[in-house]
Scaffold this motif. Sequence first.
Motif, PDB file in Angstrom:
ATOM      1  N   UNK A  37       3.752  -2.603 -11.394  1.00 52.34           N
ATOM      2  CA  UNK A  37       3.594  -3.760 -10.496  1.00 52.34           C
ATOM      3  C   UNK A  37       2.353  -3.595  -9.623  1.00 52.34           C
ATOM      4  N   UNK A  38       2.400  -2.646  -8.720  1.00 50.92           N
ATOM      5  CA  UNK A  38       1.357  -2.548  -7.694  1.00 50.92           C
ATOM      6  C   UNK A  38       0.018  -2.068  -8.238  1.00 50.92           C
ATOM      7  N   UNK A  39       0.042  -1.006  -9.051  1.00 52.54           N
ATOM      8  CA  UNK A  39      -1.233  -0.506  -9.575  1.00 52.54           C
ATOM      9  C   UNK A  39      -1.803  -1.436 -10.647  1.00 52.54           C
ATOM     10  N   UNK A  40      -0.958  -2.062 -11.407  1.00 57.62           N
ATOM     11  CA  UNK A  40      -1.439  -2.975 -12.447  1.00 57.62           C
ATOM     12  C   UNK A  40      -2.157  -4.177 -11.842  1.00 57.62           C
TER      13      UNK A  40
ATOM     14  N   UNK B 139      -5.474  -3.047 -10.509  1.00 65.17           N
ATOM     15  CA  UNK B 139      -6.490  -2.818 -11.534  1.00 65.17           C
ATOM     16  C   UNK B 139      -7.119  -4.118 -12.018  1.00 65.17           C
ATOM     17  N   UNK B 140      -6.367  -5.204 -11.916  1.00 62.12           N
ATOM     18  CA  UNK B 140      -6.851  -6.459 -12.494  1.00 62.12           C
ATOM     19  C   UNK B 140      -7.118  -7.528 -11.439  1.00 62.12           C
ATOM     20  N   UNK B 141      -7.556  -7.081 -10.255  1.00 59.82           N
ATOM     21  CA  UNK B 141      -7.976  -8.040  -9.228  1.00 59.82           C
ATOM     22  C   UNK B 141      -9.206  -8.796  -9.723  1.00 59.82           C
TER      23      UNK B 141
ATOM     24  N   UNK C 185       1.130  -7.041  -0.707  1.00 60.32           N
ATOM     25  CA  UNK C 185       2.190  -6.413  -1.505  1.00 60.32           C
ATOM     26  C   UNK C 185       2.277  -4.910  -1.227  1.00 60.32           C
ATOM     27  N   UNK C 186       1.120  -4.268  -1.104  1.00 62.08           N
ATOM     28  CA  UNK C 186       1.113  -2.844  -0.754  1.00 62.08           C
ATOM     29  C   UNK C 186       1.798  -2.621   0.584  1.00 62.08           C
ATOM     30  N   UNK C 187       1.557  -3.531   1.523  1.00 62.37           N
ATOM     31  CA  UNK C 187       2.177  -3.405   2.844  1.00 62.37           C
ATOM     32  C   UNK C 187       3.696  -3.408   2.760  1.00 62.37           C
ATOM     33  N   UNK C 188       4.245  -4.317   1.954  1.00 67.80           N
ATOM     34  CA  UNK C 188       5.706  -4.377   1.782  1.00 67.80           C
ATOM     35  C   UNK C 188       6.224  -3.087   1.139  1.00 67.80           C
ATOM     36  N   UNK C 189       5.475  -2.611   0.163  1.00 68.99           N
ATOM     37  CA  UNK C 189       5.876  -1.397  -0.553  1.00 68.99           C
ATOM     38  C   UNK C 189       5.869  -0.188   0.391  1.00 68.99           C
ATOM     39  N   UNK C 190       4.824  -0.086   1.188  1.00 71.42           N
ATOM     40  CA  UNK C 190       4.677   1.051   2.111  1.00 71.42           C
ATOM     41  C   UNK C 190       5.804   1.068   3.140  1.00 71.42           C
ATOM     42  N   UNK C 191       6.270  -0.107   3.539  1.00 76.93           N
ATOM     43  CA  UNK C 191       7.310  -0.201   4.574  1.00 76.93           C
ATOM     44  C   UNK C 191       8.724   0.066   4.048  1.00 76.93           C
TER      45      UNK C 191
ATOM     46  N   UNK D 297      -2.102   5.717 -12.219  1.00 70.73           N
ATOM     47  CA  UNK D 297      -1.293   5.081 -13.258  1.00 70.73           C
ATOM     48  C   UNK D 297      -0.940   6.078 -14.373  1.00 70.73           C
ATOM     49  N   UNK D 298      -1.908   6.881 -14.729  1.00 73.96           N
ATOM     50  CA  UNK D 298      -1.687   7.844 -15.809  1.00 73.96           C
ATOM     51  C   UNK D 298      -0.647   8.900 -15.394  1.00 73.96           C
ATOM     52  N   UNK D 299      -0.594   9.203 -14.089  1.00 74.97           N
ATOM     53  CA  UNK D 299       0.366  10.200 -13.616  1.00 74.97           C
ATOM     54  C   UNK D 299       1.794   9.678 -13.618  1.00 74.97           C
ATOM     55  N   UNK D 300       1.968   8.394 -13.379  1.00 81.57           N
ATOM     56  CA  UNK D 300       3.310   7.844 -13.169  1.00 81.57           C
ATOM     57  C   UNK D 300       4.226   7.994 -14.371  1.00 81.57           C
ATOM     58  N   UNK D 301       3.744   7.661 -15.540  1.00 80.13           N
ATOM     59  CA  UNK D 301       4.619   7.637 -16.711  1.00 80.13           C
ATOM     60  C   UNK D 301       5.171   9.016 -17.086  1.00 80.13           C
TER      61      UNK D 301
END
Length: 331
Positions: free
Chosen positions: A103-106, A109-111, A123-129, A311-315
């Motif tokens: 979700x967040x990194x994808x 990457x495609x901004x 969205x990052x703000x919501x995630x961080x909280x 992203x590569x680390x997450x999976x």
Amino acid sequence: MSDDEVIQFTSAMTSRLQDPEMVVQLHLNVKQVGTWAIQADESLDRVSRKFEDTVAKYGNDFPGLSDYNNEWKGYKQRWVENLWISRDVAAENITILKRFDKVFLEITEYIETDQDRKEVIEEFGKFIDEKHDRSDEMLQGFLTLKRDIEGFVGNLDAWNKEQGTELKKEAAQLKLDIDAIQAEIEALDKKIKDDTTALTAAGVLLCVLGAVVDGTVFAIYKSNRDAKARELQDKIRELEGVNSNQEGLASLQSSFDCLKSDVALVCEKLALFAEIWPAVRNLATRFQEHLKSGNGAETNPRFKKEVRLARVMCDPLGVALEIYAMELSNR
């Protein structure tokens, strides 16, 4: 580090994490944590069974042993509870990593537009909280349990040594008693032998004189000798019991020696699980702050490399956590 150095480093790390052999090794490393957790769990079970057996055999001689056993049962229950919490934390972190990646990194990457950038920042703000306190609960639970078990083992060791000192004193006194009784028996045996010889020699004369030998003195010696023999056997059994008690307490204490290292190892490794959410949140915060700077921040080569590495680390990390959870499920 300069941007070029960071780009070089992140590129190298990304390549390593995409290497199948590296991924397999990561999975094995986390699986090993699960194996260690199960081994520690089995160690606790062995100690618990040993404790129960020791109480059954020696509890009447050491009333305080049951109190220690009941205290130990509480630690064993806490261990099981914390172990299941670690599985829950692993599952929660799997979800966190998937959302962070897919979700967040994808979307980062495609901004494509400035509006996209602003939405990603929000969205990052919501995630961080978000609150993910189970990791902290797990970590504190294991660390507190580790401390309490170490304290318990120390107290049991002190109690064991105290009992051991008393047992050594008791054993030493019993050995002195046994030596004294054996000396008395030897003395009585000599008197009985001497009296038997005398009676035999005088047997013919006594018969001629028509005397009746009642053997009163002889009977007293024999009775005393039998009593001392029984007393000797009682003392020997007491000494055997004392020696058995010493061995039982020593065996119980030794069972904790390996356990302490097992618990410490698992606590150390599971502490890494508790660091996953803080690490993800820190990355999200860094990416958010970078995007806030504007001026084409989303196209910055260094930023794009860092996002790609994240992203590569997450999976593989998520898969490794699934393996850990599976290991515990097979417990």
